[in-house]
Scaffold this motif. Structure first.
Motif, PDB file in Angstrom:
ATOM      1  N   ALA A   1       0.857  -1.194   0.000  1.00  0.00           N
ATOM      2  CA  ALA A   1       0.000   0.000   0.000  1.00  0.00           C
ATOM      3  C   ALA A   1       0.889   1.239   0.000  1.00  0.00           C
ATOM      4  CB  ALA A   1      -0.915  -0.003   1.210  1.00  0.00           C
ATOM      5  N   LEU A   2       0.414   2.249  -0.721  1.00  0.00           N
ATOM      6  CA  LEU A   2       1.155   3.516  -0.841  1.00  0.00           C
ATOM      7  C   LEU A   2       0.400   4.613  -0.112  1.00  0.00           C
ATOM      8  CD1 LEU A   2       3.236   5.473  -2.266  1.00  0.00           C
ATOM      9  CD2 LEU A   2       1.543   5.629  -4.127  1.00  0.00           C
ATOM     10  N   THR A   3       1.134   5.451   0.617  1.00  0.00           N
ATOM     11  CA  THR A   3       0.531   6.667   1.144  1.00  0.00           C
ATOM     12  C   THR A   3       1.118   7.864   0.415  1.00  0.00           C
ATOM     13  OG1 THR A   3       0.396   8.177   3.022  1.00  0.00           O
ATOM     14  CG2 THR A   3       2.107   6.498   3.163  1.00  0.00           C
ATOM     15  N   ILE A   4       0.222   8.751  -0.031  1.00  0.00           N
ATOM     16  CA  ILE A   4       0.621  10.028  -0.628  1.00  0.00           C
ATOM     17  C   ILE A   4       0.155  11.075   0.381  1.00  0.00           C
ATOM     18  CG2 ILE A   4       0.339  11.601  -2.577  1.00  0.00           C
ATOM     19  CD1 ILE A   4      -0.440   9.206  -4.334  1.00  0.00           C
ATOM     20  N   ALA A   5       1.075  11.653   1.135  1.00  0.00           N
ATOM     21  CA  ALA A   5       0.655  12.494   2.267  1.00  0.00           C
ATOM     22  C   ALA A   5       1.811  13.351   2.762  1.00  0.00           C
ATOM     23  CB  ALA A   5       0.118  11.597   3.384  1.00  0.00           C
ATOM     24  N   GLY A   6       1.532  14.136   3.803  1.00  0.00           N
ATOM     25  CA  GLY A   6       2.555  14.986   4.397  1.00  0.00           C
ATOM     26  C   GLY A   6       3.266  14.289   5.542  1.00  0.00           C
ATOM     27  N   SER A   7       4.460  14.789   5.851  1.00  0.00           N
ATOM     28  CA  SER A   7       5.226  14.221   6.966  1.00  0.00           C
ATOM     29  C   SER A   7       4.908  14.982   8.259  1.00  0.00           C
ATOM     30  CB  SER A   7       6.723  14.340   6.655  1.00  0.00           C
ATOM     31  OG  SER A   7       7.477  14.119   7.823  1.00  0.00           O
ATOM     32  N   ASP A   8       4.656  14.253   9.326  1.00  0.00           N
ATOM     33  CA  ASP A   8       4.484  14.838  10.665  1.00  0.00           C
ATOM     34  C   ASP A   8       5.721  14.463  11.472  1.00  0.00           C
ATOM     35  OD1 ASP A   8       3.957  15.311  13.343  1.00  0.00           O
ATOM     36  OD2 ASP A   8       2.143  14.088  13.438  1.00  0.00           O
ATOM     37  N   SER A   9       6.587  15.446  11.722  1.00  0.00           N
ATOM     38  CA  SER A   9       7.844  15.151  12.428  1.00  0.00           C
ATOM     39  C   SER A   9       7.598  14.525  13.798  1.00  0.00           C
ATOM     40  CB  SER A   9       8.672  16.434  12.585  1.00  0.00           C
ATOM     41  OG  SER A   9       7.888  17.445  13.183  1.00  0.00           O
ATOM     42  N   GLY A  10       6.429  14.790  14.386  1.00  0.00           N
ATOM     43  CA  GLY A  10       6.108  14.211  15.698  1.00  0.00           C
ATOM     44  C   GLY A  10       5.706  12.746  15.638  1.00  0.00           C
ATOM     45  N   GLY A  11       5.508  12.241  14.420  1.00  0.00           N
ATOM     46  CA  GLY A  11       5.263  10.811  14.256  1.00  0.00           C
ATOM     47  C   GLY A  11       3.834  10.358  14.502  1.00  0.00           C
ATOM     48  N   GLY A  12       2.918  11.299  14.803  1.00  0.00           N
ATOM     49  CA  GLY A  12       1.562  10.884  15.187  1.00  0.00           C
ATOM     50  C   GLY A  12       0.563  10.814  14.051  1.00  0.00           C
ATOM     51  N   ALA A  13       0.744  11.686  13.050  1.00  0.00           N
ATOM     52  CA  ALA A  13      -0.225  11.758  11.942  1.00  0.00           C
ATOM     53  C   ALA A  13       0.541  11.587  10.626  1.00  0.00           C
ATOM     54  CB  ALA A  13      -0.956  13.098  11.981  1.00  0.00           C
ATOM     55  N   GLY A  14      -0.131  11.931   9.514  1.00  0.00           N
ATOM     56  CA  GLY A  14       0.528  11.935   8.207  1.00  0.00           C
ATOM     57  C   GLY A  14       1.192  10.620   7.833  1.00  0.00           C
ATOM     58  N   ILE A  15       2.235  10.762   7.012  1.00  0.00           N
ATOM     59  CA  ILE A  15       2.990   9.616   6.492  1.00  0.00           C
ATOM     60  C   ILE A  15       3.382   8.627   7.588  1.00  0.00           C
ATOM     61  CG2 ILE A  15       5.327   9.050   5.633  1.00  0.00           C
ATOM     62  CD1 ILE A  15       3.839  10.009   3.344  1.00  0.00           C
ATOM     63  N   GLN A  16       3.803   9.188   8.741  1.00  0.00           N
ATOM     64  CA  GLN A  16       4.297   8.321   9.821  1.00  0.00           C
ATOM     65  C   GLN A  16       3.176   7.435  10.357  1.00  0.00           C
ATOM     66  OE1 GLN A  16       5.057  11.506   9.348  1.00  0.00           O
ATOM     67  NE2 GLN A  16       7.274  11.682   9.435  1.00  0.00           N
ATOM     68  N   ALA A  17       1.983   8.007  10.582  1.00  0.00           N
ATOM     69  CA  ALA A  17       0.848   7.208  11.065  1.00  0.00           C
ATOM     70  C   ALA A  17       0.456   6.167  10.018  1.00  0.00           C
ATOM     71  CB  ALA A  17      -0.344   8.113  11.357  1.00  0.00           C
ATOM     72  N   ASP A  18       0.510   6.589   8.752  1.00  0.00           N
ATOM     73  CA  ASP A  18       0.091   5.693   7.669  1.00  0.00           C
ATOM     74  C   ASP A  18       1.018   4.475   7.577  1.00  0.00           C
ATOM     75  OD1 ASP A  18      -1.714   7.731   7.179  1.00  0.00           O
ATOM     76  OD2 ASP A  18      -0.610   8.549   5.472  1.00  0.00           O
ATOM     77  N   LEU A  19       2.317   4.733   7.611  1.00  0.00           N
ATOM     78  CA  LEU A  19       3.273   3.619   7.482  1.00  0.00           C
ATOM     79  C   LEU A  19       3.203   2.676   8.692  1.00  0.00           C
ATOM     80  CD1 LEU A  19       6.354   5.441   5.887  1.00  0.00           C
ATOM     81  CD2 LEU A  19       4.741   3.891   4.761  1.00  0.00           C
ATOM     82  N   LYS A  20       2.969   3.266   9.882  1.00  0.00           N
ATOM     83  CA  LYS A  20       2.826   2.398  11.073  1.00  0.00           C
ATOM     84  C   LYS A  20       1.591   1.515  10.938  1.00  0.00           C
ATOM     85  CE  LYS A  20       5.115   5.788  13.966  1.00  0.00           C
ATOM     86  NZ  LYS A  20       4.975   6.848  14.974  1.00  0.00           N
ATOM     87  N   THR A  21       0.513   2.116  10.424  1.00  0.00           N
ATOM     88  CA  THR A  21      -0.726   1.333  10.248  1.00  0.00           C
ATOM     89  C   THR A  21      -0.491   0.189   9.262  1.00  0.00           C
ATOM     90  OG1 THR A  21      -2.013   3.342  10.627  1.00  0.00           O
ATOM     91  CG2 THR A  21      -3.180   1.498   9.609  1.00  0.00           C
ATOM     92  N   PHE A  22       0.115   0.506   8.127  1.00  0.00           N
ATOM     93  CA  PHE A  22       0.389  -0.545   7.129  1.00  0.00           C
ATOM     94  C   PHE A  22       1.223  -1.670   7.761  1.00  0.00           C
ATOM     95  CE2 PHE A  22       0.401   2.864   3.485  1.00  0.00           C
ATOM     96  CZ  PHE A  22      -0.986   2.900   3.499  1.00  0.00           C
ATOM     97  N   SER A  23       2.262  -1.284   8.483  1.00  0.00           N
ATOM     98  CA  SER A  23       3.153  -2.299   9.084  1.00  0.00           C
ATOM     99  C   SER A  23       2.412  -3.145  10.102  1.00  0.00           C
ATOM    100  CB  SER A  23       4.347  -1.628   9.772  1.00  0.00           C
ATOM    101  OG  SER A  23       5.042  -0.843   8.848  1.00  0.00           O
ATOM    102  N   ALA A  24       1.629  -2.481  10.961  1.00  0.00           N
ATOM    103  CA  ALA A  24       0.912  -3.221  12.007  1.00  0.00           C
ATOM    104  C   ALA A  24      -0.063  -4.221  11.391  1.00  0.00           C
ATOM    105  CB  ALA A  24       0.158  -2.243  12.910  1.00  0.00           C
ATOM    106  N   LEU A  25      -0.604  -3.883  10.213  1.00  0.00           N
ATOM    107  CA  LEU A  25      -1.580  -4.773   9.575  1.00  0.00           C
ATOM    108  C   LEU A  25      -0.924  -5.767   8.608  1.00  0.00           C
ATOM    109  CD1 LEU A  25      -4.502  -2.234   9.083  1.00  0.00           C
ATOM    110  CD2 LEU A  25      -4.366  -4.145  10.685  1.00  0.00           C
ATOM    111  N   GLY A  26       0.398  -5.719   8.505  1.00  0.00           N
ATOM    112  CA  GLY A  26       1.109  -6.715   7.703  1.00  0.00           C
ATOM    113  C   GLY A  26       1.176  -6.394   6.227  1.00  0.00           C
ATOM    114  N   VAL A  27       1.043  -5.108   5.892  1.00  0.00           N
ATOM    115  CA  VAL A  27       1.128  -4.676   4.493  1.00  0.00           C
ATOM    116  C   VAL A  27       2.449  -3.925   4.308  1.00  0.00           C
ATOM    117  CG1 VAL A  27       0.082  -3.101   2.811  1.00  0.00           C
ATOM    118  CG2 VAL A  27      -1.374  -4.522   4.242  1.00  0.00           C
TER     119      VAL A  27
END
Ligand code: ATP
Ligand code: MP5
Length: 274
Positions: A5-31
């Motif tokens: 899965a691809l995320t097209i989004a902004g980076s949140d340096s705090g790691g809570g939203a944006g690209i960082q939240a998206d990539l964590k979600t993908f990883s947690a779900l095994g994608v």
């Protein structure tokens, strides 16, 4: 086979939203997660300090780089910042004949900073929304898109029908900020309303009493994309994503001075919110 899965989004340096939240979600779900970054925000749990958009040319190059090499099963789109970036995303989605597009029409951060230019609204509506399999606005975003207040559950049911007329296949209107007006407080259930031109459905869960709701919208839309990547139909993908976001909020993290982020790995990360 491994799903991507691809995320097209902004980076949140705090790691809570944006690209960082998206990539964590993908990883947690095994994608397997890929990213196209549209904008860089200097941000933490207390707010957005600065925003610097990536050039449209560089956004286009990232899109071509990932699609020319890797078979991608679903795409989540979040912060798109401005008109020019929207246009190159639209070109890229058409060029690569992209399927399973989840569009979270991010406009403002929870802390109140603008993440989409005012004048980009019409380009979003005319060019990007019609390409989406689903859009996932919150109450505020639905109000901006429709140019009228969306406040009550009844408003939500009318709004999803209006929003599908913009050309997307379906709409999931999130009620995370829905209030019970007679009690003048947030509803006891977190209710989202879905419409696909035929079925009008509700997805709901008990509201978690927490202020740690940074990145909930990003997490939810990414989870929908991840389940679409696995091949689930839209209604099953939303139902599973709703379970995922509810668990991530129940176990949300007390990080920083502001509203903390969702927790994607609560079997590993034990620190909990209040
Ligand atoms: N306190 C809560 N308890 C349970 N579910 C919640 C809570 N707050 C929000 N949700 C759910 O989280 C999802 C995201 O909804 P919300 O309306 O908060 O989106 P959003 O405003 O786009 O999020 P963001 O905070 O990222 O801007 C929805 O399914 C919503 O119902
Ligand atoms: C880069 C980026 N994308 C999206 C959001 C919205 O998330 P929230 O509404 O929880 O602040 C954000 N704050 N930052």
């Amino acid at each position: 086979m491994l799903k991507k899965a691809l995320t097209i989004a902004g980076s949140d340096s705090g790691g809570g939203a944006g690209i960082q939240a998206d990539l964590k979600t993908f990883s947690a779900l095994g994608v397997y997660g890929l990213s196209v970054i549209t904008s860089i925000t200097a941000q933490n749990t207390t707010g957005v300090i600065a925003v610097e958009d990536i050039s449209p040319t560089m956004v286009a190059k990232q899109i071509d780089a990932v699609f020319s090499d890797i078979q991608i099963d679903a795409v989540k789109i979040g912060m798109v910042s401005n008109r020019e970036i929207i246009k190159v995303i639209v070109e890229g989605l058409r060029k690569w004949d992209v399927k399973n597009i989840v569009l979270d029409p991010v406009m403002m951060s929870e802390s109140g900073s603008r993440l989409l230019d005012v004048e980009a609204r019409s380009t979003l509506i005319k060019e990007l929304i019609p390409l989406a399999d689903i859009i996932t606005p919150n109450l505020f975003e639905a109000s901006i898109l429709l140019e009228r207040d969306v406040i009550t559950l009844k408003d939500m049911e009318n709004a999803v029908k209006e929003l599908t007329k913009m050309g997307c296949s379906s709409v999931l209107l999130k009620g995370g900020h829905l209030t019970d007006r007679t009690l003048a407080k947030l509803t006891t259930k977190a209710i989202d309303v879905y419409y696909d031109g035929q079925s009008l459905l509700r997805y709901q869960a008990d509201r978690v009493k927490t202020r740690n709701i940074h990145g909930t919208g990003c997490t939810y839309s990414s989870a929908i994309a991840a389940y679409l990547a696995f091949g689930f139909k839209m209604d099953r993908s939303i139902a599973r994503a709703k379970d995922y976001i509810t668990g991530a909020i129940q176990n949300s993290l007390n990080i920083g001075d502001g509203p903390g982020p969702t927790n994607h790995f609560y079997n590993l990360w034990k620190e909990k919110g209040e």
